[in-house]
Write an enzyme that holds these catalytic residues in place. Structure first.
Site, PDB file in Angstrom:
ATOM      1  N   ASP A 218       0.851  -1.194   0.000  1.00 30.18           N
ATOM      2  CA  ASP A 218       0.000   0.000   0.000  1.00 30.18           C
ATOM      3  C   ASP A 218       0.885   1.242   0.000  1.00 30.18           C
ATOM      4  O   ASP A 218       1.840   1.340   0.774  1.00 30.18           O
ATOM      5  CB  ASP A 218      -0.909   0.003   1.231  1.00 30.18           C
ATOM      6  N   ASN A 226      -2.055  12.887  -4.039  1.00 31.24           N
ATOM      7  CA  ASN A 226      -3.019  13.322  -5.057  1.00 31.24           C
ATOM      8  C   ASN A 226      -3.485  14.745  -4.797  1.00 31.24           C
ATOM      9  O   ASN A 226      -3.610  15.569  -5.716  1.00 31.24           O
ATOM     10  CB  ASN A 226      -4.226  12.384  -5.084  1.00 31.24           C
ATOM     11  N   HIS A 231      -4.056  14.515  -9.726  1.00 36.85           N
ATOM     12  CA  HIS A 231      -4.283  13.108 -10.067  1.00 36.85           C
ATOM     13  C   HIS A 231      -3.398  12.620 -11.209  1.00 36.85           C
ATOM     14  O   HIS A 231      -3.100  11.424 -11.294  1.00 36.85           O
ATOM     15  CB  HIS A 231      -5.762  12.882 -10.413  1.00 36.85           C
ATOM     16  N   GLU A 261      -4.543   2.261  -4.601  1.00 38.74           N
ATOM     17  CA  GLU A 261      -3.094   2.355  -4.450  1.00 38.74           C
ATOM     18  C   GLU A 261      -2.502   1.094  -3.852  1.00 38.74           C
ATOM     19  O   GLU A 261      -1.380   1.113  -3.326  1.00 38.74           O
ATOM     20  CB  GLU A 261      -2.718   3.568  -3.596  1.00 38.74           C
TER      21      GLU A 261
END
Length: 343
Positions: A218, A226, A231, A261
Protein backbone atom coordinates in the site's frame (compact mmCIF):
# COMPACT_ATOMS: atom_id res chain seq x y z
CA UNK A 1 6.40 -41.98 -72.32
CA UNK A 2 3.58 -43.79 -70.49
CA UNK A 3 5.75 -43.95 -67.35
CA UNK A 4 6.21 -40.16 -67.42
CA UNK A 5 2.47 -39.60 -67.95
CA UNK A 6 1.63 -41.98 -65.10
CA UNK A 7 4.11 -40.20 -62.82
CA UNK A 8 2.66 -36.77 -63.66
CA UNK A 9 -0.88 -38.04 -63.17
CA UNK A 10 0.09 -39.50 -59.83
CA UNK A 11 1.74 -36.23 -58.77
CA UNK A 12 -1.35 -34.21 -59.80
CA UNK A 13 -3.64 -36.57 -57.89
CA UNK A 14 -1.41 -36.30 -54.82
CA UNK A 15 -1.37 -32.50 -55.06
CA UNK A 16 -5.13 -32.34 -55.47
CA UNK A 17 -5.59 -34.59 -52.44
CA UNK A 18 -3.24 -32.37 -50.40
CA UNK A 19 -5.18 -29.24 -51.40
CA UNK A 20 -8.52 -30.82 -50.51
CA UNK A 21 -7.17 -32.00 -47.15
CA UNK A 22 -5.81 -28.54 -46.39
CA UNK A 23 -9.17 -26.92 -47.17
CA UNK A 24 -10.99 -29.47 -45.01
CA UNK A 25 -8.57 -29.09 -42.10
CA UNK A 26 -8.63 -25.30 -42.40
CA UNK A 27 -12.21 -25.26 -41.06
CA UNK A 28 -10.97 -26.80 -37.81
CA UNK A 29 -7.99 -24.45 -37.80
CA UNK A 30 -10.24 -21.41 -38.13
CA UNK A 31 -12.32 -22.47 -35.14
CA UNK A 32 -9.36 -22.43 -32.76
CA UNK A 33 -8.82 -19.19 -30.84
CA UNK A 34 -5.88 -20.26 -28.68
CA UNK A 35 -2.58 -19.37 -30.40
CA UNK A 36 -0.78 -22.39 -28.97
CA UNK A 37 -3.46 -24.70 -30.39
CA UNK A 38 -3.35 -22.92 -33.76
CA UNK A 39 0.42 -23.38 -34.01
CA UNK A 40 0.08 -27.05 -32.98
CA UNK A 41 -2.51 -27.62 -35.72
CA UNK A 42 -0.34 -25.89 -38.35
CA UNK A 43 2.64 -28.06 -37.41
CA UNK A 44 0.43 -31.16 -37.68
CA UNK A 45 -0.83 -30.12 -41.11
CA UNK A 46 2.69 -29.47 -42.40
CA UNK A 47 3.95 -32.78 -41.04
CA UNK A 48 0.99 -35.00 -41.92
CA UNK A 49 -0.23 -33.46 -45.18
CA UNK A 50 2.91 -32.01 -46.75
CA UNK A 51 5.43 -34.28 -45.07
CA UNK A 52 8.07 -31.59 -44.60
CA UNK A 53 10.91 -32.52 -42.23
CA UNK A 54 12.12 -28.93 -41.79
CA UNK A 55 9.59 -26.15 -41.29
CA UNK A 56 9.30 -22.84 -39.42
CA UNK A 57 6.45 -20.39 -38.84
CA UNK A 58 7.20 -16.77 -37.99
CA UNK A 59 4.99 -13.79 -37.26
CA UNK A 60 6.08 -10.22 -37.86
CA UNK A 61 6.77 -8.61 -34.46
CA UNK A 62 7.74 -5.25 -35.95
CA UNK A 63 9.20 -4.03 -39.24
CA UNK A 64 12.67 -5.40 -38.37
CA UNK A 65 11.88 -8.46 -36.26
CA UNK A 66 10.30 -11.88 -36.71
CA UNK A 67 9.02 -14.03 -33.85
CA UNK A 68 9.40 -17.80 -34.22
CA UNK A 69 6.17 -19.50 -33.06
CA UNK A 70 7.04 -23.08 -33.90
CA UNK A 71 9.11 -25.37 -36.09
CA UNK A 72 9.74 -28.89 -37.27
CA UNK A 73 13.34 -30.02 -37.30
CA UNK A 74 14.21 -33.48 -38.59
CA UNK A 75 10.62 -34.49 -37.98
CA UNK A 76 10.46 -33.22 -34.39
CA UNK A 77 7.83 -30.57 -33.62
CA UNK A 78 8.59 -27.70 -31.28
CA UNK A 79 6.43 -24.76 -30.13
CA UNK A 80 7.55 -21.56 -28.48
CA UNK A 81 4.94 -20.12 -26.07
CA UNK A 82 7.41 -17.26 -25.59
CA UNK A 83 8.26 -16.58 -29.26
CA UNK A 84 11.95 -16.45 -30.19
CA UNK A 85 12.89 -13.13 -31.80
CA UNK A 86 14.98 -13.12 -34.96
CA UNK A 87 16.16 -10.18 -37.03
CA UNK A 88 14.36 -9.81 -40.37
CA UNK A 89 16.97 -9.96 -43.11
CA UNK A 90 18.03 -11.58 -46.37
CA UNK A 91 15.56 -13.79 -48.19
CA UNK A 92 12.82 -13.45 -45.58
CA UNK A 93 13.04 -9.67 -45.70
CA UNK A 94 12.40 -9.87 -49.43
CA UNK A 95 9.38 -12.15 -48.94
CA UNK A 96 7.89 -9.80 -46.33
CA UNK A 97 8.50 -6.61 -48.35
CA UNK A 98 7.19 -7.99 -51.66
CA UNK A 99 4.50 -10.31 -50.34
CA UNK A 100 5.71 -12.88 -52.87
CA UNK A 101 6.96 -16.48 -52.33
CA UNK A 102 10.64 -17.31 -52.79
CA UNK A 103 11.99 -20.67 -53.92
CA UNK A 104 15.68 -21.56 -53.98
CA UNK A 105 16.57 -24.60 -56.07
CA UNK A 106 20.12 -24.93 -54.67
CA UNK A 107 21.06 -22.72 -51.71
CA UNK A 108 24.77 -23.47 -52.13
CA UNK A 109 24.65 -21.41 -55.32
CA UNK A 110 22.57 -18.55 -53.90
CA UNK A 111 24.70 -15.64 -52.54
CA UNK A 112 21.78 -14.26 -50.48
CA UNK A 113 21.36 -17.42 -48.46
CA UNK A 114 23.33 -17.92 -45.26
CA UNK A 115 25.08 -21.27 -44.69
CA UNK A 116 22.96 -23.91 -42.95
CA UNK A 117 24.22 -26.44 -40.43
CA UNK A 118 21.47 -29.02 -41.10
CA UNK A 119 22.69 -30.00 -44.55
CA UNK A 120 19.90 -28.03 -46.21
CA UNK A 121 20.06 -27.85 -49.99
CA UNK A 122 16.76 -26.25 -51.07
CA UNK A 123 14.34 -23.77 -49.57
CA UNK A 124 10.90 -22.24 -49.96
CA UNK A 125 9.36 -19.29 -48.13
CA UNK A 126 5.80 -18.03 -48.51
CA UNK A 127 4.23 -14.92 -46.96
CA UNK A 128 1.34 -15.22 -44.51
CA UNK A 129 -1.13 -12.64 -45.78
CA UNK A 130 -4.30 -11.73 -43.90
CA UNK A 131 -6.67 -8.97 -45.00
CA UNK A 132 -4.12 -7.77 -47.57
CA UNK A 133 -1.28 -7.43 -45.06
CA UNK A 134 1.79 -9.62 -44.53
CA UNK A 135 1.69 -10.78 -40.89
CA UNK A 136 4.34 -13.49 -41.06
CA UNK A 137 6.31 -16.03 -43.07
CA UNK A 138 6.30 -19.82 -43.36
CA UNK A 139 9.42 -21.58 -44.58
CA UNK A 140 10.24 -25.16 -45.52
CA UNK A 141 13.66 -26.62 -46.20
CA UNK A 142 14.97 -29.86 -47.63
CA UNK A 143 18.26 -31.75 -47.69
CA UNK A 144 17.62 -32.47 -51.39
CA UNK A 145 18.44 -30.06 -54.22
CA UNK A 146 15.33 -28.86 -56.10
CA UNK A 147 12.89 -30.40 -53.63
CA UNK A 148 10.23 -27.69 -54.10
CA UNK A 149 8.38 -27.37 -57.41
CA UNK A 150 5.68 -25.00 -58.71
CA UNK A 151 2.93 -27.19 -57.28
CA UNK A 152 4.63 -27.24 -53.86
CA UNK A 153 4.68 -23.44 -53.86
CA UNK A 154 0.98 -23.33 -54.73
CA UNK A 155 0.01 -25.78 -51.98
CA UNK A 156 2.28 -24.16 -49.40
CA UNK A 157 0.77 -20.75 -50.23
CA UNK A 158 -2.76 -22.10 -49.73
CA UNK A 159 -1.78 -23.41 -46.30
CA UNK A 160 -0.05 -20.10 -45.45
CA UNK A 161 -3.22 -18.19 -46.31
CA UNK A 162 -5.35 -20.33 -43.99
CA UNK A 163 -2.68 -20.19 -41.28
CA UNK A 164 -2.43 -16.39 -41.51
CA UNK A 165 -6.14 -15.90 -40.89
CA UNK A 166 -6.14 -18.38 -38.00
CA UNK A 167 -3.05 -16.85 -36.36
CA UNK A 168 -4.40 -13.30 -36.69
CA UNK A 169 -7.76 -14.31 -35.19
CA UNK A 170 -5.96 -16.03 -32.30
CA UNK A 171 -3.79 -12.95 -31.68
CA UNK A 172 -6.85 -10.68 -31.69
CA UNK A 173 -8.61 -13.03 -29.27
CA UNK A 174 -5.53 -13.05 -27.06
CA UNK A 175 -5.46 -9.23 -26.96
CA UNK A 176 -9.16 -9.13 -26.13
CA UNK A 177 -8.64 -11.61 -23.30
CA UNK A 178 -5.72 -9.58 -21.98
CA UNK A 179 -7.91 -6.48 -21.81
CA UNK A 180 -10.18 -8.29 -19.35
CA UNK A 181 -7.33 -9.26 -16.99
CA UNK A 182 -4.89 -6.35 -17.35
CA UNK A 183 -5.11 -3.00 -15.57
CA UNK A 184 -5.08 -0.30 -18.23
CA UNK A 185 -3.11 2.29 -16.26
CA UNK A 186 -0.27 0.15 -14.92
CA UNK A 187 -0.20 -2.75 -17.37
CA UNK A 188 -0.27 -5.16 -14.41
CA UNK A 189 -2.78 -7.96 -13.92
CA UNK A 190 -6.03 -6.77 -12.34
CA UNK A 191 -8.01 -7.97 -9.32
CA UNK A 192 -9.99 -10.47 -11.39
CA UNK A 193 -6.82 -12.19 -12.54
CA UNK A 194 -5.33 -12.02 -9.05
CA UNK A 195 -8.30 -13.84 -7.51
CA UNK A 196 -8.17 -16.70 -10.01
CA UNK A 197 -4.37 -16.96 -9.97
CA UNK A 198 -4.14 -17.06 -6.17
CA UNK A 199 -6.68 -19.89 -6.00
CA UNK A 200 -4.78 -21.79 -8.70
CA UNK A 201 -1.43 -21.34 -6.92
CA UNK A 202 -2.90 -22.52 -3.61
CA UNK A 203 -4.24 -25.64 -5.33
CA UNK A 204 -0.79 -26.29 -6.79
CA UNK A 205 0.89 -25.69 -3.42
CA UNK A 206 -1.49 -28.18 -1.77
CA UNK A 207 -1.00 -30.80 -4.45
CA UNK A 208 2.80 -30.70 -4.47
CA UNK A 209 3.31 -29.70 -0.81
CA UNK A 210 5.01 -26.43 -1.76
CA UNK A 211 5.30 -23.15 0.14
CA UNK A 212 3.53 -20.06 -1.18
CA UNK A 213 3.61 -16.46 -0.02
CA UNK A 214 1.61 -13.31 -0.65
CA UNK A 215 2.73 -9.68 -0.29
CA UNK A 216 0.25 -6.81 -0.11
CA UNK A 217 1.64 -3.33 -0.80
CA UNK A 218 0.00 0.00 0.00
CA UNK A 219 1.36 3.42 -0.97
CA UNK A 220 1.76 5.60 2.11
CA UNK A 221 -0.05 8.95 2.16
CA UNK A 222 -1.30 8.47 -1.42
CA UNK A 223 -4.38 10.67 -0.96
CA UNK A 224 -2.16 13.48 0.32
CA UNK A 225 0.02 12.98 -2.80
CA UNK A 226 -3.02 13.32 -5.06
CA UNK A 227 -4.27 16.38 -3.18
CA UNK A 228 -0.84 18.07 -3.31
CA UNK A 229 0.31 17.27 -6.84
CA UNK A 230 -2.89 16.33 -8.67
CA UNK A 231 -4.28 13.11 -10.07
CA UNK A 232 -2.05 13.09 -13.15
CA UNK A 233 0.98 12.92 -10.89
CA UNK A 234 -0.82 10.26 -8.83
CA UNK A 235 -1.26 8.17 -11.97
CA UNK A 236 2.42 8.66 -12.75
CA UNK A 237 3.27 7.36 -9.26
CA UNK A 238 1.13 4.26 -9.81
CA UNK A 239 2.88 3.56 -13.12
CA UNK A 240 6.37 4.10 -11.70
CA UNK A 241 5.46 2.04 -8.64
CA UNK A 242 4.51 -0.86 -10.91
CA UNK A 243 7.90 -0.66 -12.59
CA UNK A 244 9.83 -0.56 -9.32
CA UNK A 245 7.95 -3.58 -7.99
CA UNK A 246 8.72 -5.46 -11.22
CA UNK A 247 12.40 -4.65 -10.83
CA UNK A 248 12.37 -6.04 -7.28
CA UNK A 249 10.78 -9.45 -7.84
CA UNK A 250 11.50 -12.60 -9.84
CA UNK A 251 10.10 -13.54 -13.23
CA UNK A 252 7.97 -16.29 -11.67
CA UNK A 253 6.28 -13.88 -9.26
CA UNK A 254 2.87 -12.49 -10.24
CA UNK A 255 2.27 -8.76 -9.70
CA UNK A 256 -1.27 -7.39 -9.67
CA UNK A 257 -2.94 -4.09 -9.04
CA UNK A 258 -5.24 -5.07 -6.21
CA UNK A 259 -7.19 -1.82 -6.29
CA UNK A 260 -6.61 1.92 -5.84
CA UNK A 261 -3.09 2.35 -4.45
CA UNK A 262 -2.75 -1.29 -3.39
CA UNK A 263 -0.68 -3.94 -5.15
CA UNK A 264 -0.36 -7.67 -4.54
CA UNK A 265 2.51 -10.02 -5.37
CA UNK A 266 1.98 -13.80 -5.47
CA UNK A 267 5.22 -15.64 -4.72
CA UNK A 268 5.11 -19.31 -5.78
CA UNK A 269 7.36 -21.79 -3.94
CA UNK A 270 8.45 -19.08 -1.50
CA UNK A 271 8.76 -19.39 2.27
CA UNK A 272 7.84 -16.52 4.59
CA UNK A 273 11.45 -15.59 5.38
CA UNK A 274 12.26 -15.29 1.67
CA UNK A 275 9.05 -13.37 1.03
CA UNK A 276 9.98 -10.92 3.78
CA UNK A 277 13.36 -10.35 2.09
CA UNK A 278 11.62 -9.69 -1.24
CA UNK A 279 9.23 -7.31 0.52
CA UNK A 280 12.16 -5.45 2.03
CA UNK A 281 13.76 -5.22 -1.41
CA UNK A 282 10.57 -3.65 -2.79
CA UNK A 283 10.34 -1.21 0.14
CA UNK A 284 13.95 -0.10 -0.32
CA UNK A 285 13.61 0.20 -4.11
CA UNK A 286 10.57 2.46 -3.72
CA UNK A 287 12.10 4.86 -1.17
CA UNK A 288 15.52 4.99 -2.86
CA UNK A 289 14.59 7.51 -5.53
CA UNK A 290 12.21 10.40 -6.13
CA UNK A 291 9.04 9.97 -8.14
CA UNK A 292 9.09 12.60 -10.89
CA UNK A 293 6.23 13.91 -13.02
CA UNK A 294 6.32 13.43 -16.77
CA UNK A 295 7.05 17.13 -17.35
CA UNK A 296 9.77 17.03 -14.62
CA UNK A 297 8.06 19.90 -12.77
CA UNK A 298 7.01 17.86 -9.73
CA UNK A 299 8.81 15.29 -7.65
CA UNK A 300 8.09 13.55 -4.37
CA UNK A 301 9.47 11.02 -1.95
CA UNK A 302 7.16 8.01 -1.81
CA UNK A 303 7.19 5.08 0.61
CA UNK A 304 5.14 1.90 0.91
CA UNK A 305 3.93 -0.36 3.68
CA UNK A 306 3.90 -4.09 3.07
CA UNK A 307 2.19 -7.07 4.66
CA UNK A 308 3.41 -10.65 4.21
CA UNK A 309 1.50 -13.90 4.75
CA UNK A 310 2.28 -17.47 3.73
CA UNK A 311 0.62 -20.78 2.95
CA UNK A 312 0.01 -22.98 4.85
CA UNK A 313 0.84 -21.42 8.22
CA UNK A 314 -1.30 -18.28 7.75
CA UNK A 315 -4.13 -19.82 5.76
CA UNK A 316 -5.11 -22.70 3.52
CA UNK A 317 -7.61 -20.86 1.33
CA UNK A 318 -7.32 -17.65 -0.68
CA UNK A 319 -9.82 -15.96 1.68
CA UNK A 320 -7.78 -16.88 4.76
CA UNK A 321 -4.51 -15.81 3.18
CA UNK A 322 -5.91 -12.44 2.08
CA UNK A 323 -7.35 -11.82 5.57
CA UNK A 324 -3.94 -12.50 7.12
CA UNK A 325 -1.97 -10.40 4.63
CA UNK A 326 -4.46 -7.55 5.20
CA UNK A 327 -3.87 -7.89 8.92
CA UNK A 328 -0.10 -7.70 8.39
CA UNK A 329 -0.48 -4.64 6.16
CA UNK A 330 -2.72 -2.95 8.75
CA UNK A 331 -0.03 -3.51 11.38
CA UNK A 332 2.68 -2.11 9.10
CA UNK A 333 0.60 1.03 8.52
CA UNK A 334 -0.23 1.37 12.21
CA UNK A 335 3.36 1.04 13.38
CA UNK A 336 4.63 4.01 11.43
CA UNK A 337 4.43 3.05 7.71
CA UNK A 338 7.38 2.34 5.37
CA UNK A 339 7.61 -1.11 6.98
CA UNK A 340 7.42 -4.79 6.01
CA UNK A 341 5.29 -6.75 8.50
CA UNK A 342 4.67 -10.47 8.73
CA UNK A 343 2.11 -12.43 10.75
Amino acid sequence: MFDILNQRTSELEKSQAQIETIYETSHTLGERLNLDEVVEEILNMVQNILGYGFFSIFILFDKDTLSLLGEIKEGEKKKYPEPKAERLKGVLQGVVSTGEPKRIFDITKDPDFESDTDGIKSFIAVPMISRGKVIGVMIARSTQIGAFLDQDEKIFSILASSAALAVENALLHQKTQELTIVDELTGLYNFRYFSNKLRAEIRRAKRYHLPLSLIMIDIDWFKRCNDTYGHLFGNRVLQEMSQRIKESVRDVDVICRYGGEEFAVILPQTKKTDAQMIGERIRHRVESGDFVSEDKDSKAKITVSLGVASYPENGRTSKELIEKVDEALYLAKGRGKNLVWTV
